[in-house]
Write a protein that holds these residues in place. Structure first.
Motif, PDB file in Angstrom:
ATOM      1  N   ILE A  87      42.282 -10.475   9.167  1.00 17.14           N
ATOM      2  CA  ILE A  87      43.237 -10.140   8.100  1.00 17.14           C
ATOM      3  C   ILE A  87      44.485  -9.498   8.703  1.00 17.14           C
ATOM      4  N   PHE A  88      44.295  -8.558   9.633  1.00 12.26           N
ATOM      5  CA  PHE A  88      45.424  -7.889  10.281  1.00 12.26           C
ATOM      6  C   PHE A  88      46.313  -8.910  11.004  1.00 12.26           C
ATOM      7  N   LEU A  89      45.709  -9.807  11.748  1.00  9.96           N
ATOM      8  CA  LEU A  89      46.485 -10.809  12.488  1.00  9.96           C
ATOM      9  C   LEU A  89      47.160 -11.809  11.559  1.00  9.96           C
ATOM     10  N   ARG A  90      46.458 -12.205  10.510  1.00 12.11           N
ATOM     11  CA  ARG A  90      47.085 -13.142   9.565  1.00 12.11           C
ATOM     12  C   ARG A  90      48.306 -12.516   8.908  1.00 12.11           C
ATOM     13  N   ARG A  91      48.260 -11.236   8.659  1.00 12.07           N
ATOM     14  CA  ARG A  91      49.397 -10.563   8.011  1.00 12.07           C
ATOM     15  C   ARG A  91      50.538 -10.300   8.986  1.00 12.07           C
ATOM     16  N   TYR A  92      50.220  -9.741  10.159  1.00 11.56           N
ATOM     17  CA  TYR A  92      51.267  -9.245  11.043  1.00 11.56           C
ATOM     18  C   TYR A  92      51.589 -10.155  12.216  1.00 11.56           C
ATOM     19  N   TRP A  93      50.815 -11.185  12.449  1.00 11.23           N
ATOM     20  CA  TRP A  93      51.160 -12.146  13.502  1.00 11.23           C
ATOM     21  C   TRP A  93      51.604 -13.465  12.881  1.00 11.23           C
ATOM     22  N   TYR A  94      50.843 -13.950  11.896  1.00 15.90           N
ATOM     23  CA  TYR A  94      51.169 -15.215  11.253  1.00 15.90           C
ATOM     24  C   TYR A  94      52.009 -15.035   9.994  1.00 15.90           C
ATOM     25  N   PHE A  95      52.167 -13.793   9.544  1.00 18.91           N
ATOM     26  CA  PHE A  95      53.005 -13.442   8.395  1.00 18.91           C
ATOM     27  C   PHE A  95      52.563 -14.101   7.094  1.00 18.91           C
ATOM     28  N   ASP A  96      51.254 -14.246   6.917  1.00 28.49           N
ATOM     29  CA  ASP A  96      50.742 -14.715   5.629  1.00 28.49           C
ATOM     30  C   ASP A  96      50.973 -13.621   4.591  1.00 28.49           C
ATOM     31  N   THR A  97      51.150 -14.025   3.351  1.00 29.69           N
ATOM     32  CA  THR A  97      51.293 -13.037   2.288  1.00 29.69           C
ATOM     33  C   THR A  97      49.921 -12.453   1.975  1.00 29.69           C
ATOM     34  N   VAL A  98      49.928 -11.293   1.342  1.00 27.03           N
ATOM     35  CA  VAL A  98      48.675 -10.653   0.946  1.00 27.03           C
ATOM     36  C   VAL A  98      47.912 -11.576  -0.008  1.00 27.03           C
ATOM     37  N   GLU A  99      48.626 -12.246  -0.878  1.00 27.04           N
ATOM     38  CA  GLU A  99      48.006 -13.159  -1.834  1.00 27.04           C
ATOM     39  C   GLU A  99      47.323 -14.329  -1.118  1.00 27.04           C
ATOM     40  N   GLN A 100      47.978 -14.886  -0.091  1.00 23.10           N
ATOM     41  CA  GLN A 100      47.374 -15.988   0.665  1.00 23.10           C
ATOM     42  C   GLN A 100      46.087 -15.534   1.361  1.00 23.10           C
ATOM     43  N   ILE A 101      46.134 -14.347   1.946  1.00 24.74           N
ATOM     44  CA  ILE A 101      44.961 -13.815   2.649  1.00 24.74           C
ATOM     45  C   ILE A 101      43.822 -13.581   1.660  1.00 24.74           C
ATOM     46  N   ALA A 102      44.144 -12.980   0.519  1.00 27.65           N
ATOM     47  CA  ALA A 102      43.127 -12.710  -0.500  1.00 27.65           C
ATOM     48  C   ALA A 102      42.472 -14.012  -0.956  1.00 27.65           C
ATOM     49  N   HIS A 103      43.271 -15.016  -1.182  1.00 27.82           N
ATOM     50  CA  HIS A 103      42.747 -16.319  -1.612  1.00 27.82           C
ATOM     51  C   HIS A 103      41.837 -16.920  -0.536  1.00 27.82           C
ATOM     52  N   CYS A 104      42.265 -16.847   0.704  1.00 29.22           N
ATOM     53  CA  CYS A 104      41.505 -17.417   1.821  1.00 29.22           C
ATOM     54  C   CYS A 104      40.131 -16.773   1.979  1.00 29.22           C
ATOM     55  N   TYR A 105      40.065 -15.461   1.818  1.00 34.19           N
ATOM     56  CA  TYR A 105      38.806 -14.737   2.023  1.00 34.19           C
ATOM     57  C   TYR A 105      38.023 -14.503   0.734  1.00 34.19           C
ATOM     58  N   GLY A 106      38.612 -14.873  -0.393  1.00 34.44           N
ATOM     59  CA  GLY A 106      37.934 -14.645  -1.659  1.00 34.44           C
ATOM     60  C   GLY A 106      37.915 -13.178  -2.060  1.00 34.44           C
ATOM     61  N   PHE A 107      38.885 -12.402  -1.557  1.00 33.57           N
ATOM     62  CA  PHE A 107      38.997 -10.982  -1.867  1.00 33.57           C
ATOM     63  C   PHE A 107      40.070 -10.783  -2.933  1.00 33.57           C
ATOM     64  N   SER A 108      40.033  -9.620  -3.567  1.00 32.95           N
ATOM     65  CA  SER A 108      41.120  -9.267  -4.477  1.00 32.95           C
ATOM     66  C   SER A 108      42.328  -8.842  -3.634  1.00 32.95           C
TER      67      SER A 108
END
Length: 141
Positions: free
Chosen positions: A94-115
């Motif tokens: 999650i940390f790398l997706r946000r700060y290295w790949y610059f995914d949005t929080v919404e994209q990460i949440a969707h990918c992992y099934g998290f809120s």
């Protein structure tokens, strides 16, 4: 066109010879790519996730030349690697997706099934841990 950006980046780099060259070229390529991404994702086209990501990390690592003045980049690299190894696999991804790949929080949440709020909390706790680790090593943001 790209040559102009490359020469500007070379001028901004410190006067010492980069070592190793591959790492330096990788850094230049990443910076040029980020510049292009910023331009393509201007606010009028939906916002700039890169800027938002950097603003979130600002409390831990300031943007600019002070980073290179206050800490050896190799030492910082080792510190960040150790920090990432200390996170669980999910937190690290999650940390790398946000700060290295610059995914949005919404994209990460969707990918992992998290809120969205759970992802935000994971990122906040990771940033807090990073700040503590940096301060322990004598780096003050």
């Amino acid at each position: 066109m790209c040559g102009g950006r490359l020469s500007r980046r070379l001028e901004c780099h410190s006067p010492h010879k980069p070592n190793p060259l591959s790492g330096f070229l990788g850094m230049l390529t990443r910076r040029i790519s980020l510049d292009r991404r910023r331009r393509l994702s201007a606010k009028r086209r939906g916002g700039d996730t890169v800027t938002v990501s950097f603003e979130e990390l600002e409390e831990c690592i300031p943007n600019g030349e002070g980073l290179y003045d206050s800490m050896d980049t190799q030492a910082l690299s080792h510190l960040l690697n150790d920090f990432l190894k200390g996170l669980s696999q999910t937190q690290r991804n999650i940390f790398l997706r946000r700060y290295w790949y610059f995914d949005t929080v919404e994209q990460i949440a969707h990918c992992y099934g998290f809120s969205v709020s759970r992802v935000k909390m994971i990122l906040k706790r990771a940033r807090d841990k990073l700040k503590i680790e940096l301060e322990k090593e004598g780096f003050q943001p």
